[in-house]
Design an enzyme around this catalytic site. Structure first.
Site, PDB file in Angstrom:
ATOM      1  N   SER A  86      41.562  40.542  49.707  1.00 56.10           N
ATOM      2  CA  SER A  86      41.884  39.549  48.701  1.00 56.10           C
ATOM      3  C   SER A  86      43.635  38.698  48.482  1.00 56.10           C
ATOM      4  CB  SER A  86      42.424  40.295  47.325  1.00 56.10           C
ATOM      5  OG  SER A  86      42.397  38.568  46.232  1.00 56.10           O
ATOM      6  N   TYR A 135      46.720  45.087  40.947  1.00 54.94           N
ATOM      7  CA  TYR A 135      45.555  44.461  42.067  1.00 54.94           C
ATOM      8  C   TYR A 135      46.964  43.487  43.192  1.00 54.94           C
ATOM      9  CZ  TYR A 135      41.210  42.654  43.241  1.00 54.94           C
ATOM     10  OH  TYR A 135      40.264  42.016  44.512  1.00 54.94           O
TER      11      TYR A 135
END
Ligand code: NDP
Length: 248
Positions: A146, A160
């Site tokens: 990501s 995350y």
């Protein structure tokens, strides 16, 4: 009459984790339309998984859906073995399954932390290791990270971001370890992409992207397909961001 061009992945075998919806389903569709036989895992979306198999097969392709929770090393390893036994040795492995549990650092629970690490990080290691054992030399491994590995941007994203930053280190080392077999290992870092995972934040986040839109799963799948191609054989150990300029 023009000769019929053979699809670039004809005869190749691919496995995608978390292929039942979102980016993973986009990758399954793309690799299948490129000619590969595509196996994929899911953990709960069985109906969507079966629908996708039907869609690929209706288009003349070959697909295999397997229920395998990425949090379980045993289930993930078994899915890799079943792929090789059913479709043949792997040419392409895409570690895509991931979860997003937000929470600020002062209140984030240990249970959520452990689950995030087990699905977003440990499963990438387990998957790469198991896939490498069943992969032909010259194969391709792609992780889905990501752009939050580079820019977290919002409160609540520390864990995350941490899991996705871990993948950048994993691909560097794995690329070196598997280079003697000419297996490339890369990490695709999408920015906000229109899927169930991002739906709740889409309106807010869109305004912050220079291109003023979310990514489409087909755009992420296009980059994965390129990295899995013969042409991309000199790219390895790289983390490539595809995010409409979000971290630019
Ligand atoms: P979705 O939630 O839309 O889809 C996730 C997919 O992963 C589903 O197929 C789901 O299957 C599967 N999955 C989730 N948990 C597990 C598990 N424990 N075991 C096996 N499969 C599992 O997410 P996205 O498509 O948006 O995300 C895909 C990847 O892309 C993730 O790694 C995510 O972090 C990353 N990403 C997404 C971005 C975005 O904006 N959407 C941006 C940057 C990165 P099932 O439903 O059956 O559980």
């Amino acid at each position: 009459m023009a000769a019929v061009q053979e699809k670039s992945f004809t005869g190749k075998v691919a496995l995608v984790t978390g292929g039942s919806k979102g980016i993973g389903a986009g990758i399954v569709r793309r690799l299948a339309s490129d000619g590969a036989s595509v196996a994929f895992t899911f953990s709960s979306s069985e109906e969507k998984a079966l629908k996708l198999v039907h869609e690929v097969e209706s288009g003349g392709g070959k697909a295999l859906a397997m229920k395998a929770d990425s949090a379980s090393a045993e289930e993930l390893r078994a899915a890799v073995i079943k792929t090789a036994e059913t479709l043949g040795p792997l040419d392409i492995f895409v570690s895509n399954a991931g979860i997003l549990t937000l929470g600020t650092i002062d209140s984030y629970s240990l249970e959520d932390f452990d689950r995030m690490v087990s699905i977003n990080v440990r499963a990438a290691f387990v998957g790469v290791q198991a896939a490498a054992h069943k992969m032909k030399d010259g194969g391709r491994i792609v992780l889905i990270g990501s752009n939050t590995a580079i820019r977290t941007a919002f409160p609540g994203g520390s864990i995350y971001s941490m899991t996705k930053a871990a993948l950048t280190g994993l691909v560097r080392g794995a690329a070196i370890d598997l280079a003697p077999r000419a297996i490339t290992v890369n990490n695709v870092q999408p920015g906000p992409t229109a899927t169930d995972m991002s739906a709740a934040h889409a309106d807010k986040v869109k305004t912050l992207i220079p291109l003023k839109r979310m990514g489409d799963v087909s755009e992420i799948a296009g980059l994965v397909s390129y990295l899995a191609s013969e042409e991309a054989g000199f790219i390895t150990g790289a983390s490539l961001t595809i995010d409409g300029g979000y971290v630019a």
